[in-house]
Design a protein around this motif. Structure first.
Motif, mmCIF file in Angstrom:
data_model
loop_
_atom_site.group_PDB
_atom_site.id
_atom_site.type_symbol
_atom_site.label_atom_id
_atom_site.label_comp_id
_atom_site.label_asym_id
_atom_site.label_seq_id
_atom_site.Cartn_x
_atom_site.Cartn_y
_atom_site.Cartn_z
ATOM 1 N N GLY A 51 0.660 -1.473 -0.068
ATOM 2 C CA GLY A 51 -0.052 -0.169 -0.113
ATOM 3 C C GLY A 51 0.915 1.384 -0.123
ATOM 4 O O GLY A 51 0.712 2.044 -0.943
ATOM 5 N N ALA A 52 1.414 1.533 1.028
ATOM 6 C CA ALA A 52 1.415 1.206 2.506
ATOM 7 C C ALA A 52 1.388 2.257 3.285
ATOM 8 O O ALA A 52 1.820 3.303 2.994
ATOM 9 N N HIS A 53 0.886 1.945 4.442
ATOM 10 C CA HIS A 53 1.093 3.068 5.510
ATOM 11 C C HIS A 53 1.427 2.236 6.724
ATOM 12 O O HIS A 53 1.393 1.073 6.919
ATOM 13 N N HIS A 54 1.800 3.263 7.806
ATOM 14 C CA HIS A 54 2.297 2.668 9.097
ATOM 15 C C HIS A 54 1.025 2.639 9.994
ATOM 16 O O HIS A 54 0.671 3.672 10.622
ATOM 17 N N VAL A 55 0.318 1.761 10.137
ATOM 18 C CA VAL A 55 -0.808 1.570 10.936
ATOM 19 C C VAL A 55 -0.618 0.058 11.474
ATOM 20 O O VAL A 55 -0.961 -0.804 10.868
ATOM 21 N N SER A 56 -0.165 0.067 12.545
ATOM 22 C CA SER A 56 0.302 -1.261 13.465
ATOM 23 C C SER A 56 -1.035 -2.104 13.607
ATOM 24 O O SER A 56 -2.198 -1.611 13.950
ATOM 25 N N VAL A 57 -0.922 -3.363 13.330
ATOM 26 C CA VAL A 57 -1.800 -4.178 13.519
ATOM 27 C C VAL A 57 -1.645 -5.060 14.880
ATOM 28 O O VAL A 57 -2.057 -6.092 15.376
ATOM 29 N N ALA A 58 -0.444 -4.666 15.681
ATOM 30 C CA ALA A 58 -0.203 -5.442 16.975
ATOM 31 C C ALA A 58 -1.086 -5.343 18.067
ATOM 32 O O ALA A 58 -1.930 -4.267 18.304
ATOM 33 N N THR A 59 -1.073 -6.285 18.728
ATOM 34 C CA THR A 59 -1.992 -6.457 20.059
ATOM 35 C C THR A 59 -1.368 -7.216 20.853
ATOM 36 O O THR A 59 0.123 -7.475 20.762
ATOM 37 N N GLY A 60 -1.924 -7.405 22.387
ATOM 38 C CA GLY A 60 -1.093 -7.633 23.479
ATOM 39 C C GLY A 60 -0.648 -9.098 23.091
ATOM 40 O O GLY A 60 0.263 -9.530 23.882
ATOM 41 N N ALA A 61 -1.211 -9.647 22.320
ATOM 42 C CA ALA A 61 -0.761 -11.138 21.746
ATOM 43 C C ALA A 61 0.509 -11.242 21.083
ATOM 44 O O ALA A 61 1.332 -12.178 21.227
ATOM 45 N N ASP A 62 1.291 -10.048 20.845
ATOM 46 C CA ASP A 62 2.361 -10.121 20.220
ATOM 47 C C ASP A 62 3.009 -8.908 20.394
ATOM 48 O O ASP A 62 3.093 -7.785 19.463
ATOM 49 N N MET A 63 3.635 -8.444 21.622
ATOM 50 C CA MET A 63 3.968 -7.403 22.148
ATOM 51 C C MET A 63 5.576 -6.919 21.414
ATOM 52 O O MET A 63 6.038 -5.783 21.484
ATOM 53 N N ARG A 64 6.164 -8.184 20.952
ATOM 54 C CA ARG A 64 7.216 -7.781 20.133
ATOM 55 C C ARG A 64 6.922 -7.052 18.759
ATOM 56 O O ARG A 64 7.752 -6.259 18.531
ATOM 57 N N MET A 65 5.879 -7.480 18.188
ATOM 58 C CA MET A 65 5.675 -6.583 16.895
ATOM 59 C C MET A 65 5.338 -5.150 17.315
ATOM 60 O O MET A 65 5.430 -4.319 16.584
ATOM 61 N N HIS A 66 4.608 -4.831 18.458
ATOM 62 C CA HIS A 66 4.394 -3.776 18.867
ATOM 63 C C HIS A 66 5.714 -2.786 19.063
ATOM 64 O O HIS A 66 5.698 -1.641 18.585
ATOM 65 N N GLU A 67 6.411 -3.404 19.802
ATOM 66 C CA GLU A 67 7.902 -2.712 20.021
ATOM 67 C C GLU A 67 8.551 -2.489 18.339
ATOM 68 O O GLU A 67 9.188 -1.352 18.422
ATOM 69 N N PHE A 68 8.420 -3.468 17.516
ATOM 70 C CA PHE A 68 9.109 -3.310 16.266
ATOM 71 C C PHE A 68 8.312 -1.984 15.803
ATOM 72 O O PHE A 68 9.063 -1.054 15.089
ATOM 73 N N ASP A 69 7.126 -2.159 15.626
ATOM 74 C CA ASP A 69 6.192 -0.998 14.923
ATOM 75 C C ASP A 69 6.543 0.218 15.546
ATOM 76 O O ASP A 69 6.499 1.328 14.870
ATOM 77 N N LYS A 70 6.725 0.381 16.906
ATOM 78 C CA LYS A 70 6.873 1.669 17.529
ATOM 79 C C LYS A 70 7.993 2.059 17.071
ATOM 80 O O LYS A 70 8.201 3.431 16.894
ATOM 81 N N ARG A 71 9.159 1.328 17.380
ATOM 82 C CA ARG A 71 10.462 1.831 17.054
ATOM 83 C C ARG A 71 10.616 2.301 15.614
ATOM 84 O O ARG A 71 11.212 3.396 15.053
ATOM 85 N N THR A 72 9.898 1.558 14.421
ATOM 86 C CA THR A 72 9.933 2.055 12.981
ATOM 87 C C THR A 72 9.344 3.444 13.059
ATOM 88 O O THR A 72 9.608 4.241 12.222
ATOM 89 N N PHE A 73 7.950 3.536 13.798
ATOM 90 C CA PHE A 73 7.289 4.942 13.739
ATOM 91 C C PHE A 73 8.524 5.848 14.057
ATOM 92 O O PHE A 73 8.414 6.993 13.450
ATOM 93 N N GLU A 74 9.206 5.729 15.055
ATOM 94 C CA GLU A 74 10.138 6.723 15.406
ATOM 95 C C GLU A 74 11.305 7.015 14.305
ATOM 96 O O GLU A 74 11.285 8.192 14.109
ATOM 97 N N VAL A 75 11.547 6.131 13.814
ATOM 98 C CA VAL A 75 12.601 6.289 12.657
ATOM 99 C C VAL A 75 11.952 7.004 11.425
ATOM 100 O O VAL A 75 12.833 7.847 11.031
ATOM 101 N N MET A 76 10.981 6.311 11.073
ATOM 102 C CA MET A 76 10.086 7.295 10.109
ATOM 103 C C MET A 76 9.922 8.545 10.127
ATOM 104 O O MET A 76 10.123 9.378 9.397
ATOM 105 N N SER A 77 9.513 8.844 11.377
ATOM 106 C CA SER A 77 9.092 10.310 11.791
ATOM 107 C C SER A 77 10.395 11.219 11.524
ATOM 108 O O SER A 77 10.426 12.181 11.245
#
Length: 367
Positions: A51-77
């Protein structure tokens, strides 16, 4: 400063992001791939279709993904602040047909996790919810213009001193490092396997499978807001503007184990109907209020195969024996990102780079 020669297999967003981080840490890096970012789009190469956009699909079931997405948002910002021409902020609207979770389930829901780092996050009031929507939120998201972003990563990689190699076909991971492929690649200290869907046969890993996604790309430069509507059973619709071209990406679907590379007219019609209902502004101004999906300015119908893996991302160190040469080489597996490769790319790449460092020192590690 670290020393070592690393070969990265794969030139998609995961491979190139990882290669850039390794170069920045002082390693000598070669990327080996069948498909390169400047190539015409191919169903076998997933990253250009996103597509693409940065809209995370992470939930509490995969906090590792949440941390990856959060860090990527910081870098892209940070990249946006530095003037990167393929990344843009936009207002994002997220709609949910099911009621908002309560208690602990709400604290680690997809939207609640995004509220921890997305600017301007707020829950939508009842009067802001379209018919059939139980709850939703709005926040500042990041749009990724993939037709230009992916080639820009390749350019950055080469400017940092990396080398790109095309290899038309590989029979296994070890064949990427055999002396018959290239003397320079054969002396690598670590192989980083970012082969995406190719890992199904190259590893081989029978947990890897395609998740088919179909898109309709329309011309609507006046649309500047992203929208996603999520219903029960995984039914969802999304609208992703591309400011550089004035195109808007419409989706979607997620069909597991479906290898069909051809757009289906029935799916294209469904996508257009649902997305037009979600965003009537997709129509040209002179058609609004009376137009239909036939009035949408369609640029392309497209299909991409998301490189999904049962259990999520494989981020793990291993070893591979080079066929016919009697030697082992450390391998860092880094694949299985499914439909969230772009939005987890930098966080995931940094984790892979740490595994490379550990593999060089101990030969075996795991995240």
């Amino acid at each position: 400063m670290p020393t070592g020669h690393i070969v990265v297999l794969g030139a998609g967003v995961i491979g190139l992001s990882t290669a850039i981080r390794l170069l920045e840490q002082g390693y000598e890096v070669d990327v080996v791939a069948r498909d390169l970012p400047q190539d015409p789009k191919s169903i076998a190469f997933t990253s250009p279709w996103a597509g693409a956009h940065h809209v995370s699909v992470a939930t509490g079931a995969d906090m590792r993904m949440h941390e990856f997405d959060k860090r990527t948002f910081e870098v892209m910002s940070s990249m946006i602040e530095q003037g990167h021409e393929s990344l843009f902020y936009c207002t994002q609207m997220e709609y949910r047909e099911q009621p908002r979770p309560t208690g602990e389930a709400d604290e680690t829901s997809q939207l609640s996790l995004m509220s921890r780092y997305h600017p301007d996050f707020r829950w939508l009031d009842a009067h802001e919810l379209p018919e059939g929507i139980q709850h939703g939120a709005t926040f500042k998201a990041i749009l990724i213009d993939t037709p230009t972003y992916l080639p820009s990563l390749a350019t950055q990689f080469e400017k940092l001193g990396g080398r790109l190699h095309r290899c038309e076909s590989l029979s296994s991971l070890s064949s990427a490092l055999s002396s018959s492929s290239s003397p320079s690649l054969a002396r690598a200290d670590v192989l980083v396997n970012c082969s995406g869907l190719g890992a199904w046969t190259l590893v081989p890993d029978d947990k890897v499978f395609p998740t088919r996604g179909q898109l309709v790309i329309v011309r609507a430069p006046w649309v500047a807001e992203g929208k996603t509507r999520l219903g029960p059973g995984g039914v969802y619709d999304y609208i992703i503007p591309r400011p550089k071209s004035g195109h808007v990406v419409l989706g979607g679907c997620a069909e597991k184990n479906n290898w069909d590379p051809k757009p289906r007219p029935d799916m294209a019609r469904r996508i257009k109907e649902r997305c037009l209902a979600l965003c009537p502004k997709l129509l040209p101004p002179d058609k609004r209020g009376r137009g239909t999906i036939d009035d949408l300015d369609v640029v392309e119908d497209a299909v991409g195969l998301r490189p999904t893996r049962e259990g999520g991302i494989r981020l793990e160190a291993d070893r591979v024996r080079i066929e016919g040469e009697g030697r082992d080489v450390p391998v860092v597996h880094h694949y299985g990102h499914g439909g969230y490769g772009y939005q987890s790319s930098w966080g995931s790449a940094e984790a892979a780079a740490e595994l490379v460092k550990a593999a060089l020192s101990s030969g075996r590690s795991k995240l």
